[in-house]
Design an enzyme around this catalytic site. Structure first.
Site, PDB file in Angstrom:
ATOM      1  N   PHE A  35       0.862  -1.178   0.000  1.00  0.00           N
ATOM      2  CA  PHE A  35       0.000   0.000   0.000  1.00  0.00           C
ATOM      3  C   PHE A  35       0.895   1.224   0.000  1.00  0.00           C
ATOM      4  CE2 PHE A  35      -2.358   3.549   1.652  1.00  0.00           C
ATOM      5  CZ  PHE A  35      -3.512   3.480   0.892  1.00  0.00           C
TER       6      PHE A  35
ATOM      7  N   ASP B 280       9.564   2.904   1.651  1.00  0.00           N
ATOM      8  CA  ASP B 280       8.361   3.671   1.979  1.00  0.00           C
ATOM      9  C   ASP B 280       8.156   3.573   3.491  1.00  0.00           C
ATOM     10  OD1 ASP B 280       5.818   4.605   2.533  1.00  0.00           O
ATOM     11  OD2 ASP B 280       4.891   3.710   0.760  1.00  0.00           O
TER      12      ASP B 280
ATOM     13  N   LYS C 237       2.885  11.374   6.781  1.00  0.00           N
ATOM     14  CA  LYS C 237       2.044  11.170   7.960  1.00  0.00           C
ATOM     15  C   LYS C 237       2.558  11.889   9.193  1.00  0.00           C
ATOM     16  CE  LYS C 237      -0.272   7.018   6.289  1.00  0.00           C
ATOM     17  NZ  LYS C 237      -1.486   7.732   5.867  1.00  0.00           N
TER      18      LYS C 237
END
Length: 404
Positions: A145, A230, A259
């Protein structure tokens, strides 16, 4: 779940009436928050065990971050990258130092960081490695993801994220996550990068086999391929280290961050790499109106300074052991498996008992907010400011949900 005289049902109905249904949120309407706690419109409090998918690593309204935001709001919020502002250099320098890299390229969202990483890797492949024009490929993993843009969902293996959004962007090879032999076999002379999550978050906090990440690092070095990590969810203290790669002593060629970098206040993302990689970009080839804006930089610089102390990494490691122990005590009592690193855990509930969604609804009724993913799996990611007592409270509530 609630009395009709309360405000929550009406607010839920309004949200469903006026928004596209691209999310299926729990029927909880939050109005305020502080630290690890949320309060809804009816005054009920909830322990936050999702932390905005790790965007709230430092809790809600961390005083140092709020102070930085307030101070910057009174001075300057946006210039665009057409000009330089006085917060920009400090942010880029301090984040580069935290990452051990030469350069930083600020963006806004995690997906933008991933798209930036893909573009940089391809350009590096053509200009530095010598891949023929239009032939660059990137190796990615099943269960990944990385975001929801058209290019990113092109290499997703989640049909909910991918189906009916084609035609898809070519140039990606998908291999099983954790399978070093398959990854090695997929690399050819036109491979420019391997793009991986060091721990797969959306898949249910899947930790790769020991030795996998060092193996990826080695094969990328041997085959002249960029290793792109990531760390948008796994980075910035979540796993008990600054980066999840740190657990195995691995340093990727490129970090993708987001984030928690915005402190739960503004969207901030960034790509960090050395000059021989990020230096392939020239003016006009990539950019963002809001990327690296003064407000974002002011907040994100304070985030980097919080991490530079090491306090939050230590808290995550120490409290994560307490969380893991509590959860593992529930295996065989409703839980099938627990996967955890730091304050991040994926739980597989016995599907004969309930779905992940049901479990999260029942937890919410008991004052704990979490998120389901993929059937009977739920994820737990409390803010790093959580206490031992609050961890014990959440584990107790989960035990009662499973027992019921």
């Amino acid at each position: 779940m609630v009395d009709d005289k309360l405000r929550t049902p009406g607010a839920v109905r309004d949200a469903e009436r006026w928004t596209a249904h691209n999310y299926h949120p729990l029927p909880v309407v939050i109005s305020s928050a502080e630290g690890a706690w949320l309060t809804d419109v009816d005054g009920r409090r909830y322990l936050d065990f999702l932390a905005g998918y790790s965007a709230l690593n430092f809790g809600h309204r961390h005083p140092q971050l709020i102070a930085a935001a307030h101070a910057q709001l009174d001075r300057l919020t946006l210039t665009s990258r057409a000009f330089i502002h006085d917060q920009f250099a400090d942010f880029c320098r301090e984040l580069a130092e935290l990452c051990g890299k030469d350069l930083v390229l600020p963006m806004n969202t995690g997906a933008e960081a991933v798209e930036t990483g893909i573009k940089v890797a391809r350009k590096w492949g053509y200009q530095v490695k010598g891949v023929p024009a239009g032939q660059a490929n990137i190796v990615v993993a099943e269960g990944n993801f990385h975001g929801r843009t058209t290019t990113i969902v092109s290499f997703s293996t989640d049909e909910d994220a991918r189906a009916d959004f084609g035609p898809y962007t070519p140039g990606f090879t998908v291999v099983p996550y954790g399978d070093l032999a398959a990854l090695t076999a997929a690399i050819d002379e036109n491979t420019v990068a391997v793009l991986l999550e060091p721990i797969q978050g959306e898949q249910g906090v899947v930790v790769p086999p020991e030795g996998y990440l060092p193996g990826v690092r080695q094969v990328c070095t041997e085959r002249d391929v960029l290793f792109i990590a990531d760390e948008i969810q796994s980075g910035l203290g979540r796993t008990g280290a600054t980066f999840a790669c740190d657990h195995e002593g691995v340093v990727p060629d490129m970090y993708l961050l987001g984030k928690a970098l915005g402190g739960g206040i503004v969207p901030v993302s960034a790509v960090a790499a050395n000059a021989d990689v990020l230096g392939v970009l020239k003016p006009g080839q990539h950019g963002s109106t809001f990327g690296g804006n003064p407000l974002a930089c002011a907040v994100a610089t304070e985030v980097v300074r919080l991490l530079a102390t090491g306090e939050f990494q230590r808290r995550s490691a120490e409290l994560g052991e307490r969380l893991r122990a509590g959860l593992e005590g529930l295996v065989g009592k409703g839980l099938v498996e627990v996967r955890a690193r730091g304050l991040w855990a994926g739980l597989d509930i016995d599907p004969a008992l309930m779905s992940g969604r049901e479990a999260c609804e029942r937890l919410a009724a008991r004052g704990v907010l979490a998120k389901d993913t993929h059937g009977s799996t739920i994820r737990l990611a409390p803010p790093l400011v959580i206490t031992e007592e609050e961890i014990d409270l959440a584990v107790t509530q989960l035990a009662e949900v499973l027992a019921a």
